[in-house]
Structures are given as C-alpha cells and as structure tokens.
Enzyme design. Structure first.
Site, PDB file in Angstrom:
ATOM      1  CB  SER A 117      10.613  34.491  61.929  1.00 28.23           C
ATOM      2  OG  SER A 117      11.296  35.564  61.343  1.00 28.23           O
ATOM      3  CE1 TYR A 156      13.514  31.192  58.691  1.00 29.80           C
ATOM      4  CE2 TYR A 156      13.457  33.569  58.916  1.00 29.80           C
ATOM      5  CZ  TYR A 156      13.561  32.318  59.484  1.00 29.80           C
ATOM      6  OH  TYR A 156      13.731  32.197  60.847  1.00 29.80           O
TER       7      TYR A 156
HETATM    8  P1  NAD Z   1      20.014  26.795  64.282  1.00 26.08           P
HETATM    9  O1  NAD Z   1      20.470  26.592  62.871  1.00 26.08           O
HETATM   10  O2  NAD Z   1      21.028  27.046  65.340  1.00 26.08           O
HETATM   11  O3  NAD Z   1      19.114  25.548  64.718  1.00 26.08           O
HETATM   12  C1  NAD Z   1      18.300  24.818  63.843  1.00 26.08           C
HETATM   13  C2  NAD Z   1      18.518  23.337  64.108  1.00 26.08           C
HETATM   14  O4  NAD Z   1      17.615  22.604  63.276  1.00 26.08           O
HETATM   15  C3  NAD Z   1      19.942  22.885  63.758  1.00 26.08           C
HETATM   16  O5  NAD Z   1      20.531  22.236  64.862  1.00 26.08           O
HETATM   17  C4  NAD Z   1      19.728  21.913  62.598  1.00 26.08           C
HETATM   18  O6  NAD Z   1      20.649  20.827  62.561  1.00 26.08           O
HETATM   19  C5  NAD Z   1      18.306  21.439  62.827  1.00 26.08           C
HETATM   20  N1  NAD Z   1      17.680  20.918  61.615  1.00 26.08           N
HETATM   21  C6  NAD Z   1      17.817  21.392  60.345  1.00 26.08           C
HETATM   22  N2  NAD Z   1      17.154  20.600  59.496  1.00 26.08           N
HETATM   23  C7  NAD Z   1      16.567  19.620  60.234  1.00 26.08           C
HETATM   24  C8  NAD Z   1      15.756  18.505  59.912  1.00 26.08           C
HETATM   25  N3  NAD Z   1      15.386  18.239  58.642  1.00 26.08           N
HETATM   26  N4  NAD Z   1      15.340  17.701  60.911  1.00 26.08           N
HETATM   27  C9  NAD Z   1      15.712  17.956  62.203  1.00 26.08           C
HETATM   28  N5  NAD Z   1      16.487  18.994  62.557  1.00 26.08           N
HETATM   29  C10 NAD Z   1      16.907  19.818  61.589  1.00 26.08           C
HETATM   30  O7  NAD Z   1      18.948  27.983  64.233  1.00 26.08           O
HETATM   31  P2  NAD Z   1      18.257  28.810  65.394  1.00 26.08           P
HETATM   32  O8  NAD Z   1      18.634  30.212  65.177  1.00 26.08           O
HETATM   33  O9  NAD Z   1      18.448  28.178  66.711  1.00 26.08           O
HETATM   34  O10 NAD Z   1      16.739  28.676  64.930  1.00 26.08           O
HETATM   35  C11 NAD Z   1      15.770  27.898  65.608  1.00 26.08           C
HETATM   36  C12 NAD Z   1      14.395  28.348  65.121  1.00 26.08           C
HETATM   37  O11 NAD Z   1      14.217  29.734  65.439  1.00 26.08           O
HETATM   38  C13 NAD Z   1      14.212  28.235  63.606  1.00 26.08           C
HETATM   39  O12 NAD Z   1      12.884  27.880  63.341  1.00 26.08           O
HETATM   40  C14 NAD Z   1      14.468  29.642  63.128  1.00 26.08           C
HETATM   41  O13 NAD Z   1      13.832  29.869  61.900  1.00 26.08           O
HETATM   42  C15 NAD Z   1      13.851  30.429  64.259  1.00 26.08           C
HETATM   43  N6  NAD Z   1      14.300  31.826  64.381  1.00 26.08           N
HETATM   44  C16 NAD Z   1      15.599  32.161  64.605  1.00 26.08           C
HETATM   45  C17 NAD Z   1      15.935  33.513  64.752  1.00 26.08           C
HETATM   46  C18 NAD Z   1      17.344  33.953  64.997  1.00 26.08           C
HETATM   47  O14 NAD Z   1      17.587  35.177  65.040  1.00 26.08           O
HETATM   48  N7  NAD Z   1      18.273  33.050  65.193  1.00 26.08           N
HETATM   49  C19 NAD Z   1      14.964  34.488  64.662  1.00 26.08           C
HETATM   50  C20 NAD Z   1      13.644  34.106  64.429  1.00 26.08           C
HETATM   51  C21 NAD Z   1      13.327  32.775  64.313  1.00 26.08           C
END
Ligand code: NAD
Length: 281
Positions: A164, A177
C-alpha cells in the site's frame, strides 16, 4: 521472453480473491490463460468470483473458502487445490485491510484536544492493532508458508504481495495498517533473498487509491457521491488526478508473475497515478 505466453495454464492462488482488487486480478489473469483459485473467508464471494471469471473468460477458476489466519485450514485447502487444479505455480497474497478499532478520529492532536484524548492515539484498542497486523502480516506469512513449499522444491514459482502507499509514508488515522503494510515490503525483500537461489521470485505491488467497499464512505459522501475532505486531499496528491480502477493493477501483476520479469525479485511497484512520486508541492 517478450510475451506472457509462459503464464498460460499456470495455477495461481489469490487470497482475498473475493474482494475488489482480488476479483479484478482474477479476471485479468484468467484472460491471460491462468487458472485461478479464489480463496476467501467469504465463501459466497469466492464461489461467485470463480463462477464469473470462468464464465467470462472460459479459463477454469475455483472458489474455495479459506482463512489466511488458520494454517491447518490452508494446508487442507492446498490438498483440495492439488486435486482440483493441479500444482500451484503462483501465489498472490491479496487478503488485507484495516479496522475501525485501529483508526483514530483525529488526524493530529492539537491544544484543543488535550482535555479529551479518546479520539486520538490514546483511544485505540490493542485488539484493533492485533487484528490489522494479523490480517495483513500473518495473513501473508501463513499462505506463503503453505503454498510456496512446493514451488521451492520445484525451483520455480512467483509470489506477489499486496502492499500500500502507507508502506512508504503512513497516512493519518491508520497507524496499524500503515505499519503492517510497511512490514509487507520488508518481508517481501527478506523472502526474495531467502528464495533467490531456489528459483522462486517474491515481489509486491503497492496500489495507490482505489474506491472499494472498505474506503468508499471515507473518500466519498454516502448520499451525494461527492469527495469527502480526505478524498479531495488524496486526489490533490495524485498527480494523475483520479482514483485508480482495479483493472489498472492487472498489467503490473502479469508482468511480475511472468518470465518477462525473470531477473526481478524483492521489489515493490507502486501503481498509484504518481502519488508516491509527489512531494505535495
Ligand atoms: P476487499 O475488502 O474488497 O478485499 C479483501 C478480501 O479479503 C475480502 O473479500 C475479504 O473477505 C477477504 N478476507 C478478509 N479476511 C480474510 C481472511 N482471514 N482469510 C481470507 N480472506 C479474508 O479489499 P481490497 O480493496 O480489494 O483490498 C485487497 C488488498 O489490497 C488488501 O491487501 C488491501 O490492503 C490492499 N490495498 C487496497 C487499496 C484500495 O485502495 N482498495 C489500496 C492499497 C492496498
């Protein structure tokens, strides 16, 4: 090697594959002929994404319930994957996220706040920190332990972690985070060195700002859809001037997964519209 043909027929496990970024990656990988295994604690989401991906691309995709924090369950899932899809070639550690219990209401403490510090760092709960460190760090560590063993034995494989912008410079309000994602970059480097002579590459992608279910109402107003003050700050600090679309991550992921990047290990590529390059002035 100047194409992605080596990826055709490879099997890639995507943790958190039921989420916004994971599901978009799954669709993009499947278009390149990669068989995807969508792991998510939300079984309904995992199965739905797999069905959508295989229907839209014609490439096999499997949705399986898995908890990235439970090693025994991951080992059982590894066995199921071998039976259904075959050997695991690639792993994307996509499960991650923040918790309200590790989020301060205040961006910074001013003199006016000194009588009531509950909205600051001092109001945070250890439980929130533990949850966020578990999900982001341990939730990357355990699937890597379980799914990369065979890659190392075969001397071939690629691991891709999802970091991130917070890993480089922490955003206000979300200390757990930020620190947890910084640990992902550090672990990516450590493991890349550890696995380098075993033929397994380890890299990361640091997405910039994408509108997802987790942050939508932090960045846009629920009723009007207008940017919140925080959303406006992010856009003002993103030289390209927009949020990213989840599909924007696909190209970088394919490059890092394929032999096109065969001499690249231990790096983190920002996909951020210039956010990490901008000094704010
Ligand atoms: P999201 O919440 O849509 O997806 C995360 C998924 O992880 C969900 O489907 C959830 O059910 C699953 N999850 C949660 N706990 C779990 C567990 N214990 N075991 C298995 N699955 C589990 O979020 P996203 O935005 O798609 O994020 C995906 C990745 O990208 C994450 O690591 C997030 O930190 C990172 N990220 C997101 C952004 C953003 O702007 N959305 C930016 C930087 C990094």
């Amino acid at each position: 090697m100047n194409n992605l043909n080596d990826l055709k027929g490879k099997v890639c496990v995507i943790t958190g594959g039921g989420g916004v970024i994971g599901s978009s990656l799954a669709a993009g990988l499947a278009e390149a002929g990669i068989v995807t295994v969508i792991l998510d604690i939300n079984e309904v989401a995992a199965v739905k994404v797999a069905e959508m991906v295989s229907a839209e691309t014609g490439t096999a995709s499997y949705g399986i319930k898995a908890d990235v924090l439970n090693k025994a369950s991951l080992e059982a899932v590894a066995e199921e994957i071998r039976e259904k899809a075959g050997q695991i070639d690639l792993l994307i550690n996509g499960a991650g996220g923040n918790s309200p219990k590790a989020t301060t209401a205040l961006e910074e403490i001013t003199e006016e706040d000194l009588e009531n510090l509950e909205n600051s760092f001092f109001g945070l709960e250890l439980e929130g920190f533990q949850r966020v460190f578990d999900l982001n760090f341990t939730g990357t560590l355990l699937p890597t332990m379980v799914f990369s063993r065979e890659m190392v034995k075969r001397q071939k494989g690629v691991i891709l972690n999802i970091s991130s912008m917070n890993a480089y410079k922490p955003l206000t309000k979300i200390p757990a985070y930020s620190a947890a994602k910084a640990s992902i970059n550090n672990f990516t480097e450590w493991l890349a060195v550890h696995f380098a002579k075993a033929g397994v590459r380890v890299n990361a992608i640091a997405p910039g700002f994408f509108l997802t279910n987790q942050n939508r109402f932090l960045l846009t107003e629920e009723t009007s859809g207008e940017l919140t003050p925080r959303g406006k700050k992010i856009i003002a600090n993103t030289p390209m001037g927009t949020f990213g679309e989840p599909e924007d991550i696909t190209g970088t992921a394919l490059f890092l997964l394929s032999d096109m990047s065969h001499f690249i290990t231990g790096i983190c590529i920002p996909v951020d519209g210039g956010y990490s390059a901008f000094g704010g002035v």
